[in-house]
Design a protein around this motif. Structure first.
Motif, PDB file in Angstrom:
ATOM      1  N   MET A   1       0.842  -1.200   0.000  1.00 22.59           N
ATOM      2  CA  MET A   1       0.000   0.000   0.000  1.00 22.59           C
ATOM      3  C   MET A   1       0.880   1.255   0.000  1.00 22.59           C
ATOM      4  SD  MET A   1      -3.055   0.874   2.665  1.00 22.59           S
ATOM      5  CE  MET A   1      -2.043   1.739   3.832  1.00 22.59           C
ATOM      6  N   GLY A   2       0.651   2.186  -0.896  1.00 16.49           N
ATOM      7  CA  GLY A   2       1.450   3.416  -0.940  1.00 16.49           C
ATOM      8  C   GLY A   2       1.094   4.337   0.212  1.00 16.49           C
ATOM      9  N   LYS A   3       2.054   5.149   0.592  1.00 19.89           N
ATOM     10  CA  LYS A   3       1.792   6.079   1.683  1.00 19.89           C
ATOM     11  C   LYS A   3       0.996   7.251   1.157  1.00 19.89           C
ATOM     12  CE  LYS A   3       5.496   5.559   4.983  1.00 19.89           C
ATOM     13  NZ  LYS A   3       6.475   6.304   5.758  1.00 19.89           N
ATOM     14  N   LYS A   4       0.080   7.780   1.966  1.00 21.21           N
ATOM     15  CA  LYS A   4      -0.673   8.926   1.453  1.00 21.21           C
ATOM     16  C   LYS A   4       0.094  10.225   1.708  1.00 21.21           C
ATOM     17  CE  LYS A   4      -3.615   9.689   5.456  1.00 21.21           C
ATOM     18  NZ  LYS A   4      -4.926   9.806   5.990  1.00 21.21           N
ATOM     19  N   SER A   5      -0.135  11.194   0.805  1.00 19.52           N
ATOM     20  CA  SER A   5       0.534  12.485   0.898  1.00 19.52           C
ATOM     21  C   SER A   5      -0.299  13.389   1.801  1.00 19.52           C
ATOM     22  CB  SER A   5       0.606  13.053  -0.513  1.00 19.52           C
ATOM     23  OG  SER A   5       1.488  14.121  -0.558  1.00 19.52           O
ATOM     24  N   ILE A   6       0.345  14.022   2.757  1.00 23.82           N
ATOM     25  CA  ILE A   6      -0.418  14.803   3.734  1.00 23.82           C
ATOM     26  C   ILE A   6       0.113  16.231   3.883  1.00 23.82           C
ATOM     27  CG2 ILE A   6      -0.974  12.715   5.059  1.00 23.82           C
ATOM     28  CD1 ILE A   6       1.042  13.725   7.219  1.00 23.82           C
ATOM     29  N   ILE A   7      -0.608  17.010   4.688  1.00 21.65           N
ATOM     30  CA  ILE A   7      -0.143  18.349   5.087  1.00 21.65           C
ATOM     31  C   ILE A   7       0.285  18.248   6.549  1.00 21.65           C
ATOM     32  CG2 ILE A   7      -0.868  20.717   5.624  1.00 21.65           C
ATOM     33  CD1 ILE A   7      -2.659  20.640   3.194  1.00 21.65           C
ATOM     34  N   VAL A   8       1.513  18.704   6.829  1.00 18.78           N
ATOM     35  CA  VAL A   8       1.997  18.725   8.209  1.00 18.78           C
ATOM     36  C   VAL A   8       2.034  20.186   8.656  1.00 18.78           C
ATOM     37  CG1 VAL A   8       3.856  18.082   9.789  1.00 18.78           C
ATOM     38  CG2 VAL A   8       3.439  16.706   7.730  1.00 18.78           C
ATOM     39  N   ALA A   9       1.274  20.523   9.692  1.00 17.61           N
ATOM     40  CA  ALA A   9       1.206  21.893  10.206  1.00 17.61           C
ATOM     41  C   ALA A   9       1.961  21.948  11.530  1.00 17.61           C
ATOM     42  CB  ALA A   9      -0.254  22.293  10.419  1.00 17.61           C
ATOM     43  N   ILE A  10       2.985  22.775  11.600  1.00 15.33           N
ATOM     44  CA  ILE A  10       3.774  22.884  12.828  1.00 15.33           C
ATOM     45  C   ILE A  10       3.674  24.304  13.377  1.00 15.33           C
ATOM     46  CG2 ILE A  10       6.067  22.598  13.861  1.00 15.33           C
ATOM     47  CD1 ILE A  10       6.645  20.437  11.929  1.00 15.33           C
ATOM     48  N   ASP A  11       2.983  24.451  14.489  1.00 17.87           N
ATOM     49  CA  ASP A  11       2.813  25.771  15.108  1.00 17.87           C
ATOM     50  C   ASP A  11       3.496  25.799  16.461  1.00 17.87           C
ATOM     51  OD1 ASP A  11       1.058  27.130  13.203  1.00 17.87           O
ATOM     52  OD2 ASP A  11      -0.386  25.561  13.706  1.00 17.87           O
ATOM     53  N   GLY A  12       3.682  27.011  16.980  1.00 15.60           N
ATOM     54  CA  GLY A  12       4.247  27.124  18.318  1.00 15.60           C
ATOM     55  C   GLY A  12       4.874  28.479  18.529  1.00 15.60           C
ATOM     56  N   ARG A 137       2.351  30.039  13.109  1.00 15.88           N
ATOM     57  CA  ARG A 137       1.604  30.248  14.349  1.00 15.88           C
ATOM     58  C   ARG A 137       0.148  29.822  14.225  1.00 15.88           C
ATOM     59  NH1 ARG A 137       6.051  31.653  14.551  1.00 15.88           N
ATOM     60  NH2 ARG A 137       7.108  33.116  15.934  1.00 15.88           N
ATOM     61  N   ASP A 138      -0.367  29.861  12.991  1.00 21.83           N
ATOM     62  CA  ASP A 138      -1.802  29.635  12.787  1.00 21.83           C
ATOM     63  C   ASP A 138      -2.046  28.628  11.672  1.00 21.83           C
ATOM     64  OD1 ASP A 138      -0.802  31.141  10.712  1.00 21.83           O
ATOM     65  OD2 ASP A 138      -2.556  32.437  10.537  1.00 21.83           O
ATOM     66  N   ILE A 139      -1.060  27.764  11.427  1.00 27.03           N
ATOM     67  CA  ILE A 139      -1.190  26.845  10.287  1.00 27.03           C
ATOM     68  C   ILE A 139      -2.281  25.805  10.571  1.00 27.03           C
ATOM     69  CG2 ILE A 139       0.066  25.377   8.648  1.00 27.03           C
ATOM     70  CD1 ILE A 139       1.040  28.359   8.934  1.00 27.03           C
ATOM     71  N   GLY A 140      -2.226  25.191  11.767  1.00 23.51           N
ATOM     72  CA  GLY A 140      -3.223  24.165  12.085  1.00 23.51           C
ATOM     73  C   GLY A 140      -4.592  24.727  12.442  1.00 23.51           C
ATOM     74  N   THR A 141      -4.655  26.019  12.748  1.00 24.47           N
ATOM     75  CA  THR A 141      -5.945  26.606  13.136  1.00 24.47           C
ATOM     76  C   THR A 141      -6.614  27.369  11.997  1.00 24.47           C
ATOM     77  OG1 THR A 141      -4.731  28.517  13.996  1.00 24.47           O
ATOM     78  CG2 THR A 141      -5.396  26.840  15.602  1.00 24.47           C
ATOM     79  N   ALA A 142      -5.830  28.143  11.223  1.00 24.30           N
ATOM     80  CA  ALA A 142      -6.444  29.014  10.220  1.00 24.30           C
ATOM     81  C   ALA A 142      -6.063  28.675   8.779  1.00 24.30           C
ATOM     82  CB  ALA A 142      -6.065  30.468  10.513  1.00 24.30           C
ATOM     83  N   ASP A 146      -7.750  21.551   8.258  1.00 29.53           N
ATOM     84  CA  ASP A 146      -7.943  20.120   8.012  1.00 29.53           C
ATOM     85  C   ASP A 146      -6.637  19.359   7.831  1.00 29.53           C
ATOM     86  OD1 ASP A 146     -10.685  20.452   8.088  1.00 29.53           O
ATOM     87  OD2 ASP A 146     -10.767  20.999   5.961  1.00 29.53           O
ATOM     88  N   ALA A 147      -5.517  19.959   8.208  1.00 30.67           N
ATOM     89  CA  ALA A 147      -4.222  19.282   8.049  1.00 30.67           C
ATOM     90  C   ALA A 147      -4.267  17.926   8.742  1.00 30.67           C
ATOM     91  CB  ALA A 147      -3.103  20.139   8.635  1.00 30.67           C
ATOM     92  N   GLU A 148      -3.653  16.933   8.109  1.00 34.15           N
ATOM     93  CA  GLU A 148      -3.694  15.563   8.647  1.00 34.15           C
ATOM     94  C   GLU A 148      -2.834  15.406   9.897  1.00 34.15           C
ATOM     95  OE1 GLU A 148      -3.277  16.382   5.505  1.00 34.15           O
ATOM     96  OE2 GLU A 148      -4.692  15.227   4.290  1.00 34.15           O
ATOM     97  N   LEU A 149      -1.739  16.180   9.970  1.00 30.50           N
ATOM     98  CA  LEU A 149      -0.875  16.086  11.160  1.00 30.50           C
ATOM     99  C   LEU A 149      -0.580  17.494  11.666  1.00 30.50           C
ATOM    100  CD1 LEU A 149       0.898  14.470  13.118  1.00 30.50           C
ATOM    101  CD2 LEU A 149       2.726  14.490  11.407  1.00 30.50           C
TER     102      LEU A 149
END
Ligand code: DC
Length: 232
Positions: A1-12, A137-142, A146-149
Motif C-alpha cells: 500500500m502506498g503512503k498517502k501524501s499529507i499536510i503537516v502543520a507545525i505551530d508554536g 503560528r496559525d497553520i493548524g488553526t487558520a 484540516d491538516a492531517e498532522l
C-alpha cells in the motif's frame, strides 16, 4: 500500500526549534518546506526599507496597506543546501529578514488583518497538492484547519532565548541575551493576544515541549508521528 501524501502543520512559540524540525522532516520525506514566519518577516523588511513607519518607529498601517500589492514573496531553492531562500521582489533577503531590526517590527506587522489575509491565501495555494510541511503560528488553526498532522511546539522562554542567542552569535552578530529574552517574551504576548488568528493550540494538535530534548530526539518523535499518520 502506498503512503498517502499529507499536510503537516507545525505551530508554536517563536524560537522553539519549529523550523529546524520542520526542515529536517521535509528533507527526509521529500516534502516541500514552507517557513511562514519568513513571509511575515519579508513584509516587515519591505516596510522598513520603504520607511513605512510612524514617527514612533512602529509600522504605518495605512501606507503599508496601499503598497501591499507590491510585496512579492517567493522561495528559491539553494542549489547547495537544497533549502528554500526567501525572496522579496526577486531579491534574496534570507539573511536580512533575521536581523533584530526586523524581529522587532514583525509581530505588529503580522497582527494587521490585510497582511494576514494576503499571506494566508498564498500559503493555502502552496498546499493544494499536499506533500508539504509548513511552520508558523496559525497553520493548524487558520491556514489548514484540516491538516492531517498538527504539531504544537513549545519550550520555556529562557531556553528559547538562549537558542536564538547562540544562533545569532554563531552568525557573528553582536547580541545581548536580555534583549533577546525580552524580544521573545514580547513576541509571545503579541502573537497570542492579537485579534485575528492568534497563536493557539489547535484542539487536535499533538503537543511537544522540547525544553529538555535534543534535536535528534525531537526529530525521531516527529518522524514517528508522521509515519503513523501516513500509514493510516
Ligand atoms: O517564526 P518567526 O519567528 O520567524 O516568525 C516571525 C513573526 O511572524 C512572529 O512574531 C509571528 C509571526 N507569524 C505569524 O503571525 N503567523 C505565522 N503563520 C508565522 C509567523
Amino acid at each position: 500500500m502506498g503512503k498517502k501524501s499529507i499536510i503537516v502543520a507545525i505551530d508554536g512559540h517563536s524560537s522553539c526549534g519549529k523550523s529546524t524540525m520542520a526542515k529536517s522532516l521535509a528533507r527526509k520525506v521529500g516534502y516541500v518546506y514552507v517557513d511562514t514566519g519568513a513571509m511575515y518577516r519579508a513584509v516587515a523588511l519591505f516596510a522598513l526599507r520603504n520607511s513605512l513607519l510612524t514617527p514612533e518607529g512602529g509600522v504605518d498601517e495605512e501606507r503599508l496597506r496601499r503598497r501591499m500589492g507590491e510585496v512579492e514573496i517567493s522561495f528559491s531553492l539553494d542549489p547547495q543546501t537544497r533549502m528554500p531562500r526567501t525572496m522579496l521582489c526577486g531579491e534574496d533577503v534570507e539573511a536580512e529578514i533575521r536581523t533584530m531590526e526586523v524581529s522587532n517590527l514583525v509581530s505588529p506587522v503580522a497582527a494587521l488583518p490585510f497582511v494576514r489575509e494576503a499571506l494566508t491565501r498564498q500559503q493555502q495555494a502552496m498546499g493544494l497538492k499536499k506533500g508539504i510541511v509548513m511552520d508558523g503560528r496559525d497553520i493548524g488553526t487558520a491556514v489548514f484547519p484540516d491538516a492531517e498532522l498538527k504539531i504544537f511546539v513549545t519550550a520555556s522562554a529562557e531556553v528559547r532565548a538562549q537558542r536564538r542567542y547562540d544562533e545569532l552569535k554563531a552568525k557573528g552578530q553582536e547580541v545581548c541575551f536580555e534583549e533577546i529574552l525580552q524580544n521573545v517574551q514580547e513576541r509571545d504576548y503579541i502573537d497570542s493576544h492579537r485579534e485575528l488568528n492568534p497563536l493557539r493550540q489547535a484542539e487536535d494538535a499533538l503537543v511537544l515541549d522540547n525544553s529538555h530534548m535534543t534535536m535528534e530526539e525531537q526529530d525521531a518523535w516527529l518522524m514517528e508521528k508522521f509515519n503513523l499518520r501516513t500509514q493510516e
